[in-house]
Design an enzyme around this catalytic site. Sequence first.
Site, PDB file in Angstrom:
ATOM      1  N   SER A 267     -20.818 102.017  75.614  1.00  0.00           N
ATOM      2  CA  SER A 267     -19.822 101.296  74.823  1.00  0.00           C
ATOM      3  C   SER A 267     -18.637 102.187  74.478  1.00  0.00           C
ATOM      4  O   SER A 267     -18.660 103.402  74.691  1.00  0.00           O
ATOM      5  CB  SER A 267     -20.462 100.775  73.531  1.00  0.00           C
ATOM      6  OG  SER A 267     -20.644 101.834  72.598  1.00  0.00           O
ATOM      7  N   LYS A 268     -17.624 101.574  73.913  1.00  0.00           N
ATOM      8  CA  LYS A 268     -16.422 102.315  73.526  1.00  0.00           C
ATOM      9  C   LYS A 268     -16.703 103.294  72.389  1.00  0.00           C
ATOM     10  O   LYS A 268     -15.954 104.235  72.193  1.00  0.00           O
ATOM     11  CB  LYS A 268     -15.322 101.327  73.105  1.00  0.00           C
ATOM     12  CG  LYS A 268     -14.778 100.493  74.263  1.00  0.00           C
ATOM     13  CD  LYS A 268     -13.644  99.588  73.816  1.00  0.00           C
ATOM     14  CE  LYS A 268     -13.066  98.828  75.002  1.00  0.00           C
ATOM     15  NZ  LYS A 268     -11.919  97.972  74.611  1.00  0.00           N
ATOM     16  N   ARG A 269     -17.761 103.064  71.649  1.00  0.00           N
ATOM     17  CA  ARG A 269     -18.076 103.940  70.512  1.00  0.00           C
ATOM     18  C   ARG A 269     -18.961 105.116  70.892  1.00  0.00           C
ATOM     19  O   ARG A 269     -19.115 106.057  70.130  1.00  0.00           O
ATOM     20  CB  ARG A 269     -18.759 103.124  69.403  1.00  0.00           C
ATOM     21  CG  ARG A 269     -17.872 102.058  68.792  1.00  0.00           C
ATOM     22  CD  ARG A 269     -18.621 101.243  67.749  1.00  0.00           C
ATOM     23  NE  ARG A 269     -19.699 100.484  68.358  1.00  0.00           N
ATOM     24  CZ  ARG A 269     -19.552  99.303  68.932  1.00  0.00           C
ATOM     25  NH1 ARG A 269     -18.345  98.757  69.005  1.00  0.00           N
ATOM     26  NH2 ARG A 269     -20.584  98.663  69.450  1.00  0.00           N
TER      27      ARG A 269
END
Length: 511
Positions: A267-269
């Site tokens: 994910s982007k996180r």
Amino acid sequence: MTQSDVRVRFAPSPTGPLHIGGVRTALFNYLFARKHKGTFILRIEDTDQTRFVPQAESYIIESLKWAGITIDEGIGASPEGDLGPYRQSERKNLYRNFAFDLIASGDAYYAFDTPEELQTLRADGDAQKTPFVYNYETRSSLYNSLTLSKEETAQKIAENVPYVIRFKIPENKKITIPDIVRGTVTFDSKELDDKILYKSDGLPTYHLANVVDDYTMGISHVIRGEEWLSSLPLHVLLYRAFGWENNIPDFAHLPLILKPQGQGKLSKRDGDKMGFPVFPLEWTDDSGQTSTGYRENGYLPEAFINMLSLLGWNPGTEQELFTMEELIEAFSLERVGKSGSKFDPEKTKWFNHIWLQKKPLSEISTLCEEIVTKKGYAAEANDIEKICALVRERMNFVQDFWDHAFYFFQAPQEYNTKVVKKRWKNDAPQAIEAIKNILSEIADFSAEQTEKAVKEYISSEELNMGQIMNCLRLSIVGNSVGVDLFEIMAFIGKEESVQRITKALEVLPSA
């Protein structure tokens, strides 16, 4: 279909920074287009105005440019092309007309249910453990043009009562679709809901806009992420409803990029949490929070692309290093796997290390020269290039240059205490004093001559070669690290070498 008929598109939403999964989708589309001498199109799907981020579009274009992915048509191309506009927000009237065509054909209907009413239905469904779905079972009891008379429907529209247009999923249909990556996939219409095609704000949803754009832009192949596989039956049904069955593109749904541990989609996180980039370029959000990028971390675009290409695609050989041209030649969708691919940060560093060695020395030295200047030192370009030739095998990134080359520019400010304790003892200081005197008398201060003189002395005195050489390195570098010691001394010269040894003899304890 001839090769020149191949038209593919990368169609991101400008809702934030481009994740590496998005770049991989763009890359695979680009490789496929180039392999078949086709066209790569960049289209911006900005119908979700609630999540629109103004700087995201320029970030997407800059990211693709840095990665070496050339846009043939669409946003970022010059000229853009003849089938635009290529931003969906600029094509609103087109979608409206197509949505009303579906109303006229009976494949779609007006729905007047308010968000509050639908939320109540969802809450009631959750409470009864029977999730609410707007579909063939429920639509006949809801507030739409299927349950209202034509007159009632027309009156509500005339009174500007908010509505959406939903697609009417056919009942009891098996929808079978070929997919280049996954083979034949079959969906049951009973498991599909009546998706919204046209929203009350006058904009289409992704589903309608995507299909209309792909058709009107002549897209031959839709190559996209696995997360869109569930939308595939609706999109194919839309093609059929519009009478475009002979123009349905070939589909290929790419596997997920997984976290390094292999559990779940990257994910982007994850980058900020795990300490590696997940964005091609640095990104700062509206709150001022910055996420690092591959470019700013010192990754070369060649390494970045090489790494991405092997996440889900297998060349069928042992080859791991590919230029863009080699990727184009080798790429095929048939060799894209179904299973997710684990992202490996260490392997990504390895790719960068290798590509750093393959880059022209002059190109790398130019980047290293900027580092030297920022550190407050001056050096000739030829000298920087010589140093680069000596140290770059030790570098994973350009910014590693200073860690491996600082001693070419500055004398030791301190000395590694562990090395001092282990090596600088017994008769070592006297031997270093003698070596200093020998070096002072050498006319040809080349690496070859200094090495010969020093090692002959150590051997003739029957000294411990490892100990004395480490002490000499300690005097010149301040530590036991570095490239060939005699190359260092040849570069900094006789005077600087003697001065550094003199200082060490003054600062470090005598035996």
